[in-house]
Scaffold this motif. Structure first.
Motif, mmCIF file in Angstrom:
data_model
loop_
_atom_site.group_PDB
_atom_site.id
_atom_site.type_symbol
_atom_site.label_atom_id
_atom_site.label_comp_id
_atom_site.label_asym_id
_atom_site.label_seq_id
_atom_site.Cartn_x
_atom_site.Cartn_y
_atom_site.Cartn_z
ATOM 1 N N PRO A 96 5.411 -0.445 -14.456
ATOM 2 C CA PRO A 96 6.107 -0.742 -15.211
ATOM 3 C C PRO A 96 6.755 0.471 -16.825
ATOM 4 N N GLN A 97 7.398 0.923 -17.123
ATOM 5 C CA GLN A 97 8.723 1.517 -18.103
ATOM 6 C C GLN A 97 8.829 1.124 -18.824
ATOM 7 N N ARG A 98 9.243 1.937 -20.008
ATOM 8 C CA ARG A 98 9.934 1.715 -21.591
ATOM 9 C C ARG A 98 11.457 2.349 -21.185
ATOM 10 N N SER A 99 11.991 1.828 -20.928
ATOM 11 C CA SER A 99 13.954 1.639 -21.118
ATOM 12 C C SER A 99 14.523 2.585 -22.078
ATOM 13 N N CYS A 100 13.171 2.030 -23.303
ATOM 14 C CA CYS A 100 13.999 3.005 -24.309
ATOM 15 C C CYS A 100 14.052 4.051 -24.416
ATOM 16 N N VAL A 101 13.233 4.413 -24.121
ATOM 17 C CA VAL A 101 12.666 5.887 -24.236
ATOM 18 C C VAL A 101 12.745 7.012 -22.375
ATOM 19 N N SER A 102 13.262 6.209 -21.402
ATOM 20 C CA SER A 102 14.228 7.113 -20.521
ATOM 21 C C SER A 102 15.401 6.907 -20.402
ATOM 22 N N TYR A 103 15.448 8.368 -20.442
ATOM 23 C CA TYR A 103 16.986 9.281 -19.760
ATOM 24 C C TYR A 103 17.449 8.124 -18.462
ATOM 25 N N ALA A 104 18.511 7.335 -18.632
ATOM 26 C CA ALA A 104 19.238 7.376 -17.564
ATOM 27 C C ALA A 104 19.476 8.349 -16.319
ATOM 28 N N GLY A 105 19.808 9.714 -16.395
ATOM 29 C CA GLY A 105 19.858 10.723 -16.062
ATOM 30 C C GLY A 105 18.205 10.767 -14.792
ATOM 31 N N ASP A 106 17.422 10.710 -16.009
ATOM 32 C CA ASP A 106 15.936 11.606 -15.383
ATOM 33 C C ASP A 106 16.051 10.005 -13.897
ATOM 34 N N CYS A 107 16.393 8.698 -14.198
ATOM 35 C CA CYS A 107 15.655 7.565 -13.610
ATOM 36 C C CYS A 107 16.713 8.024 -12.050
ATOM 37 N N SER A 108 17.588 8.834 -12.058
ATOM 38 C CA SER A 108 18.634 8.518 -10.943
ATOM 39 C C SER A 108 17.742 8.511 -9.193
ATOM 40 N N GLY A 109 18.400 8.315 -8.898
ATOM 41 C CA GLY A 109 17.577 8.466 -7.193
ATOM 42 C C GLY A 109 16.508 6.646 -7.222
ATOM 43 N N SER A 110 16.455 6.240 -8.920
ATOM 44 C CA SER A 110 14.626 5.292 -9.077
ATOM 45 C C SER A 110 15.292 4.068 -8.839
ATOM 46 N N SER A 111 14.548 3.049 -8.435
ATOM 47 C CA SER A 111 14.769 1.789 -8.138
ATOM 48 C C SER A 111 14.340 0.754 -9.622
ATOM 49 N N VAL A 112 15.517 -0.142 -10.454
ATOM 50 C CA VAL A 112 15.333 -0.752 -10.821
ATOM 51 C C VAL A 112 15.250 -1.707 -11.274
ATOM 52 N N ILE A 113 13.991 -2.685 -11.349
ATOM 53 C CA ILE A 113 14.037 -4.038 -11.571
ATOM 54 C C ILE A 113 13.587 -4.640 -13.108
ATOM 55 N N THR A 114 14.832 -5.809 -13.803
ATOM 56 C CA THR A 114 15.051 -6.199 -14.927
ATOM 57 C C THR A 114 14.333 -7.023 -15.165
ATOM 58 N N ILE A 115 14.605 -8.558 -15.841
ATOM 59 C CA ILE A 115 13.868 -9.278 -15.718
ATOM 60 C C ILE A 115 14.711 -10.581 -14.689
ATOM 61 N N GLU A 116 16.113 -10.000 -14.923
ATOM 62 C CA GLU A 116 16.717 -10.835 -13.933
ATOM 63 C C GLU A 116 16.599 -10.664 -13.157
ATOM 64 N N GLY A 117 15.697 -9.894 -12.299
ATOM 65 C CA GLY A 117 15.740 -9.007 -10.633
ATOM 66 C C GLY A 117 14.299 -10.193 -10.082
ATOM 67 N N PHE A 118 13.772 -10.680 -10.779
ATOM 68 C CA PHE A 118 12.612 -11.325 -10.732
ATOM 69 C C PHE A 118 12.590 -13.043 -10.069
ATOM 70 N N ASP A 119 14.187 -13.398 -9.816
ATOM 71 C CA ASP A 119 14.475 -14.559 -10.121
ATOM 72 C C ASP A 119 14.028 -15.535 -8.682
ATOM 73 N N GLU A 120 13.930 -14.398 -7.829
ATOM 74 C CA GLU A 120 12.896 -15.258 -6.212
ATOM 75 C C GLU A 120 11.830 -14.787 -5.874
ATOM 76 N N ASP A 121 11.409 -14.354 -7.315
ATOM 77 C CA ASP A 121 9.424 -13.253 -7.034
ATOM 78 C C ASP A 121 8.774 -14.446 -7.262
ATOM 79 N N PRO A 122 7.888 -14.805 -6.311
ATOM 80 C CA PRO A 122 7.168 -15.971 -6.652
ATOM 81 C C PRO A 122 5.909 -16.140 -7.568
ATOM 82 N N LEU A 123 5.591 -14.665 -7.461
ATOM 83 C CA LEU A 123 3.958 -14.733 -8.810
ATOM 84 C C LEU A 123 4.845 -15.032 -9.983
#
Length: 384
Positions: free
Chosen positions: A58-85
């Motif tokens: 978990p990470q706060r996206s409002c205090v995270s720079y997009a450039g610093d996240c380059s190369g990372s995998s980001v999952i938003t709430i929309e990405g959990f549609d097929e997650d059983p948990l």
């Protein structure tokens, strides 16, 4: 202005985001990719509404720079549609009334999933401590704690598993903070109206309009794009030079009034009685941008074909900036349909030379349209 390219994997899809060094991750998610489930509250990393997963944590996206996240995998709430948990947590949140206004809910769910995966079965006191970074002003946290406790029962701690890739286009998306109509869009022919292979963040709707006017007259009218724009509330073509257009769209959202000004192009196919118009514009007051495309074809109506017409319309659009929040929701389609019916009535009146039912409307009143949709729904529900 310095820019950088942040290469991310967002909900399983590779994305290249062009941004300034100061651009926050939440800005890319919300305004460029239209993933507005990531809510922005305090913009100081305090409330937790913007929480997403970055490389499984978990990470706060409002205090995270997009450039610093380059190369990372980001999952938003929309990405959990097929997650059983996450499905279990959503059901538990509903049963225990763990949400009211819903603003904190996306961040709460992302945090709750991390708690259950990382800690397994967990006591209420620990849940409250773990949730201390997510603020809720509605529930008093009782339902939240009960929901997470229920889902956690019998579970063992485990490493947070990455979400299965969501069903998205396999092609790399290129996201830019300023919409550009020059980007290629692949189209698949469907008769004489093309159906666009829409990019992420675009919305699309099809409409069939019935006009009690012969097809030839409707087609001749639609070719006068400056005149026909007067049939759409709030629209105005200010310049028309061949296929190049300039214009504006005035929109009223209660006390807030915005005016999108921009440029576009229009092409006609005389033989097929079809046309296509594309454009993009920006409202300087709100900093919001819009781009869209409308494609149409005129056909004889199925009944009374000599005296009536059917217009097939495909409308696709994308909003970014502050007004992107109005790009979603179940009422959007109803509003577009109601607006289309107003346009059809005004077009028919204009061809016949009779007064337009809606009169001359200088701005599109979205709240008035919403009210009309709600009244219409209520009447249908009442069987009237």
């Amino acid at each position: 202005m310095n820019t950088l390219v942040a290469e991310l994997t967002v909900n399983g899809a590779p994305v290249k985001a062009i941004a300034e060094p100061r651009t926050q991750l939440c800005e890319i998610l919300r305004e460029t990719l239209n993933l507005t489930g990531t809510h922005v509250g305090c913009e100081q990393g305090v409330c937790g509404a913007c929480t997403v997963l970055v490389d499984g944590k978990p990470q706060r996206s409002c205090v995270s720079y997009a450039g610093d996240c380059s190369g990372s995998s980001v999952i938003t709430i929309e990405g959990f549609d097929e997650d059983p948990l996450m499905a279990e947590l959503r059901d538990a949140f509903s049963r225990h009334h763990a949400l009211q206004c819903g603003y904190c809910t996306p961040g709460m769910l992302v945090t709750a999933r991390d708690i259950v995966l990382r800690l397994g079965e967990v006591a209420p006191g620990t849940i409250r401590e773990e949730l201390s970074g997510n603020l809720c002003r509605c529930t008093g946290y009782v339902g939240l704690v009960e929901a997470i406790e229920e889902v956690s029962k019998g579970r063992k701690p485990q490493q947070a598993a990455l979400i299965p890739a969501v069903k998205v286009a396999a092609a790399v998306q290129t996201a830019s903070p300023v919409p550009s109509s020059a980007r290629p869009v692949r189209s698949v022919p469907q008769g004489n109206v093309t159906q666009s292979d829409l990019r992420k963040g675009w919305s699309r709707i099809e409409q069939h309009l019935e006009i009690a006017v012969p097809p030839d007259q409707v087609w001749q009218k639609l070719k006068d794009i400056r005149d026909v724009s007067k049939c759409l509330p709030g629209a105005e073509i200010t310049e028309a030079d061949g296929s190049a257009l300039s214009g504006r769209m005035n929109v009223a959202l209660g006390p807030m009034k915005v005016a999108f000004s921009g440029d576009g192009t229009v092409v006609f196919d005389e033989a097929a009685r079809s046309g296509r118009m594309t454009g993009r514009g920006r409202d300087t007051g709100s900093g919001s941008s819009a781009e869209g495309k409308v494609e149409w074809r005129v056909e004889p109506a199925e009944k009374n074909a000599d005296a009536a017409s059917r217009i097939l319309v495909v409308l696709s659009w994308r909003l970014s900036g502050r007004l992107a929040q109005f790009n979603r929701g179940g009422l959007v389609q109803d509003v577009i349909q109601r607006l289309a019916s107003i346009f059809a009535a005004n077009l028919e009146a204009s061809i016949k030379g009779t007064p337009a039912p809606a009169g001359e409307i200088k701005s599109l009143g979205v709240l008035d349209l919403l009210w009309g949709v709600l009244v219409s729904r209520w009447r249908r529900w009442r069987g009237k």
